[in-house]
Design a protein around this motif. Structure first.
Motif, short mmCIF file in Angstrom:
data_model
loop_
_atom_site.label_atom_id
_atom_site.label_comp_id
_atom_site.label_asym_id
_atom_site.label_seq_id
_atom_site.Cartn_x
_atom_site.Cartn_y
_atom_site.Cartn_z
N VAL A 222 -1.23 6.29 -17.01
CA VAL A 222 -1.75 5.75 -15.75
C VAL A 222 -0.64 5.06 -14.96
CG1 VAL A 222 -3.32 4.02 -14.78
CG2 VAL A 222 -4.09 5.52 -16.63
N TYR A 223 0.18 4.29 -15.66
CA TYR A 223 1.30 3.60 -15.03
C TYR A 223 2.25 4.60 -14.37
CZ TYR A 223 5.68 0.84 -14.91
OH TYR A 223 6.84 0.22 -14.54
N GLU A 224 2.57 5.67 -15.10
CA GLU A 224 3.46 6.70 -14.56
C GLU A 224 2.85 7.35 -13.32
OE1 GLU A 224 5.80 10.76 -16.03
OE2 GLU A 224 4.23 9.89 -17.28
N THR A 225 1.55 7.61 -13.35
CA THR A 225 0.90 8.23 -12.20
C THR A 225 0.94 7.31 -10.99
OG1 THR A 225 -0.59 9.35 -13.74
CG2 THR A 225 -1.18 9.42 -11.41
N CYS A 226 0.71 6.02 -11.21
CA CYS A 226 0.80 5.06 -10.11
C CYS A 226 2.18 5.12 -9.45
CB CYS A 226 0.53 3.64 -10.61
SG CYS A 226 -1.18 3.29 -11.07
N GLU A 227 3.21 5.17 -10.26
CA GLU A 227 4.56 5.21 -9.71
C GLU A 227 4.87 6.55 -9.02
OE1 GLU A 227 7.24 2.60 -9.69
OE2 GLU A 227 5.19 1.85 -9.53
N GLU A 228 4.32 7.63 -9.55
CA GLU A 228 4.48 8.93 -8.88
C GLU A 228 3.83 8.88 -7.48
OE1 GLU A 228 5.88 12.21 -10.07
OE2 GLU A 228 6.95 10.59 -11.04
N LEU A 229 2.67 8.28 -7.39
CA LEU A 229 1.98 8.17 -6.10
C LEU A 229 2.77 7.29 -5.14
CD1 LEU A 229 -1.73 7.85 -7.30
CD2 LEU A 229 -0.64 9.86 -6.28
N VAL A 230 3.36 6.22 -5.65
CA VAL A 230 4.20 5.37 -4.79
C VAL A 230 5.40 6.16 -4.29
CG1 VAL A 230 5.72 3.35 -4.78
CG2 VAL A 230 3.44 3.20 -5.81
N ASP A 231 6.00 6.95 -5.17
CA ASP A 231 7.12 7.80 -4.75
C ASP A 231 6.70 8.74 -3.62
OD1 ASP A 231 8.81 6.70 -6.64
OD2 ASP A 231 8.63 8.37 -8.05
N ILE A 232 5.52 9.34 -3.76
CA ILE A 232 5.04 10.28 -2.75
C ILE A 232 4.83 9.57 -1.42
CG2 ILE A 232 3.01 11.65 -2.09
CD1 ILE A 232 2.89 12.56 -5.05
N GLU A 233 4.23 8.38 -1.47
CA GLU A 233 4.04 7.65 -0.21
C GLU A 233 5.37 7.23 0.39
OE1 GLU A 233 1.67 4.00 1.86
OE2 GLU A 233 0.77 5.18 0.28
N ASP A 234 6.29 6.81 -0.46
CA ASP A 234 7.61 6.41 0.02
C ASP A 234 8.30 7.57 0.74
OD1 ASP A 234 9.95 4.97 0.41
OD2 ASP A 234 10.67 5.24 -1.63
N LEU A 235 8.26 8.75 0.13
CA LEU A 235 8.87 9.92 0.74
C LEU A 235 8.16 10.32 2.03
CD1 LEU A 235 9.62 11.86 -2.53
CD2 LEU A 235 11.33 11.28 -0.80
N PHE A 236 6.84 10.17 2.05
CA PHE A 236 6.11 10.48 3.27
C PHE A 236 6.53 9.53 4.40
CE2 PHE A 236 2.72 11.51 6.12
CZ PHE A 236 2.25 12.76 5.72
N GLN A 237 6.74 8.26 4.06
CA GLN A 237 7.19 7.30 5.06
C GLN A 237 8.62 7.61 5.51
OE1 GLN A 237 5.15 5.81 6.70
NE2 GLN A 237 4.37 3.90 5.83
#
Length: 286
Positions: A222-237
């Protein structure tokens, strides 16, 4: 020149290499290159050298967006089936595609204001704002906006795609549902929210995420998935910001070809977020 020098100067065609494509599948046929490479139709009169760059840049972007949609929808399906590991593999690929999209702005940034001014009139009212695939990616990630469908009423395919994604759970919705199935105290209001609406921060969910970040080893997937999602949002920004920068350096504060306020409209997008709890939790860590 000696025979040895000739051998080093060229690579001989090996006997086993296919040569007869009368019935066999060729590279060009598999990729349908005749169609792909004939899809660029510059409209400037007299012809402007830089218009091909502008067209190719946006067509390649649309191909990457097509792959993004493919991977994000698959990741969402896998999360709904409690298959977290392959979903993470999809998200890893999503990030690589996003990096390609971000870096592509460097190519378009070679177009100077005077060069773009020569082709801009031929865009007429067309605009990247009208990319249904970009809007579909935003819908999948959580930035739902039913009013956007009005822009696509002329296009049955685009309207159907966006209507479908508007009515479906987002990637984040499915992740939160997976958490609930695993015993995490995801608020009922989150689990039963109106998925046609944009996602909004839920303070009670921040507390759930904080538990994950307080003990990563105990909640690793779950922790890893949270960080993957943050990476995706960061790249989108990053993509949004590079878009803003390139538009600013190319047309300044002119009104967009599609009728938007241009730079000011793009800047407001930087305030949008897909996964608010994953950022809010940062203030509670440590």
């Amino acid at each position: 020149m000696s025979d040895d020098a000739v051998d080093r100067a060229q690579r001989a065609l090996e006997e086993g290499i296919s040569r007869d494509f009368g019935t066999a599948m060729s590279y060009g046929a598999y990729l349908d290159l005749d169609t792909l490479l004939s899809a660029q139709h510059p409209r400037s009169e007299p012809p402007q050298h830089d218009e091909l760059l502008f067209i190719v840049q946006h067509q390649v972007s649309e191909l990457w967006l097509k792959l993004l949609l493919h991977e994000l929808r698959s990741a969402r399906t896998l999360l709904a089936a409690d298959e977290l590991a392959p979903a993470l593999k999809r998200l890893a690929r999503v990030k690589h595609v996003q990096r390609q999209l971000v870096e592509m702005w460097d190519v378009l940034a070679t177009l100077t204001p005077s060069e773009y001014a020569q082709i801009r009139p031929f865009l007429a009212t067309s605009s990247g704002f009208q990319s249904d695939q970009y809007r579909a990616v935003e819908f999948l990630l959580g930035n739902k906006n039913a009013d956007m469908l009005r822009v696509f009423e002329h296009d049955a395919r685009a309207s159907a795609l966006l209507e479908e994604l508007l009515a479906e759970p987002t990637l984040y919705d499915e992740f939160l549902r997976l958490l609930a199935r695993r015993g995490y105290a995801v608020p009922e209001a989150v689990l039963h929210r109106d998925v046609r609406a944009p996602y909004r921060l839920d303070p009670d969910l921040v507390a759930v995420v904080a538990e994950v970040y307080a003990a990563p080893d105990e909640h690793w997937g779950v922790y890893e998935t949270c960080e993957e999602l943050v990476d995706i949002e960061d790249l989108f920004q990053q993509w949004r910001f590079r878009h803003l920068q390139v538009v600013t350096r190319t047309i300044g504060h002119k009104v967009g070809t599609g009728g938007s306020s241009g730079v000011d409209f793009l800047r407001r997008a930087l305030d949008l977020t897909f996964f608010p709890e994953l950022y809010e939790v940062r203030t509670q860590v440590g």
